[in-house]
Motif scaffolding. Structure first.
Motif: not given
Length: 312
Positions: A157-160, A197-198, A293-296, A302-306
């Motif tokens: 995991p990490g990507h998904a 989101p993963d 870049a937009p997706s990355n 998202h990771w930083l926010d959580r």
């Protein structure tokens, strides 16, 4: 066929012609005693993949196994269609993805929110697969290829959260899915793949360490193709992850919105990647749309926010 490339060891790369374009997404056929397809590509690519298998002598009752590294639609969107074409094939996926292949409704709704009107053109619709035909892999597992040959499955995991790497016991090939990023053979560049989101940095780095510890002879990227410089590429993959996370964290700390963060990261990373030739520009543009870049940056944000400030 011009979209089939022999790689040795009874392994064949199949260009799935994603959305009609060459060189974007690869599937792989292991043509042993129990023929195995690794990655189906999208739903709209399923007839292309079927024709490739037919050209290699694999008929409707010959394919034993279909395995996907994870359930994102560019890798597994064709599972339902391929299962219909090959009624004897077992469908293999990590247990965290299995229910979504049996009932794709939640996955398709999520993809519709992300891709909107582009969904049908890029991916088509993932059709359900009968639950009785799906084999759910444990975190460490094995897929029988016949003749004493096997694919060892390793949870990565990490990507998904439903991602696995697959190591061929006969060739030492490691099918890396998206866990090591996106490789552009036209330029030799390696870029991260950190969509929401993963994405999780520490988990993604741990998966790269696992891949290195497995000692593969070659990495087979779904995007795109074989790479033999294994330690160097895996080290580069980890380096790219850290750089993109550091830059996105800087933008996040400064309170930038997504658009401004993407622009900043693009500018700061531009010199890391070769400028494409005019012949390669369209392929690179397709890669940017699929995993750019937009997706990355969105995935890292998202990771930083959580995450807690100490994460990573």
């Amino acid at each position: 066929m011009d979209n089939v490339t022999p790689l040795g060891g009874d392994v064949y790369e199949i260009d799935t012609r994603m959305a009609g374009h060459a060189g974007i997404t690869a599937g792989y056929l292991i043509l042993g005693d129990r023929p195995c397809l690794v990655e189906t590509g999208t739903s709209t690519s399923a007839p292309v993949v079927r024709d490739a298998l037919t050209s290699l002598g694999v008929g409707p009752d010959d394919l034993a196994t279909v395995v996907v590294t994870h359930i994102h639609l560019d890798h597994a969107g064709g599972v339902g269609d391929i299962a219909g074409f090959y009624p004897s094939a077992q469908i293999v996926v990590h247990r965290k993805g299995a229910r979504h292949l049996a009932d794709p409704s939640v996955l398709m709704a999520s993809a519709k929110r992300v891709w909107g009107d582009k969904l049908d053109t890029l991916f088509g619709t993932l059709s359900p697969t009968e639950a009785t035909r799906i084999r759910a892999l444990d975190d460490t597992d094995s897929i029988d290829l016949g003749g004493g040959r096997a694919l060892a499955s390793h949870y990565s995991p990490g990507h998904a959260k439903h991602h696995v790497g697959l190591l061929d016991s006969a060739t030492g090939d490691l099918y890396v899915g998206d866990a090591a990023g996106v490789y552009l053979p036209q330029t030799g560049d390696l870029r991260p793949a950190t969509p929401p989101p993963d994405f999780d940095l520490r988990t993604a780095l741990n998966s790269l360490t696992l891949f290195d510890d497995l000692g593969p002879q070659r990495l087979l990227f779904s995007h795109y193709g074989p790479v033999s410089d294994v330690p160097e590429i895996l080290a580069r993959s980890a380096e790219e992850l850290r750089i993109w996370v550091d830059l996105t964290r800087q933008a996040h700390t400064e309170g930038m919105d997504l658009d401004h963060a993407v622009a900043m990261v693009r500018e700061k990373t531009r010199e890391r990647y070769a400028a494409p030739t005019s012949e390669d520009a369209e392929t690179v543009r397709q890669f940017e749309m699929l995993s750019g870049a937009p997706s990355n940056v969105a995935g890292i944000m998202h990771w930083l926010d959580r995450s807690s400030p100490a994460s990573g």
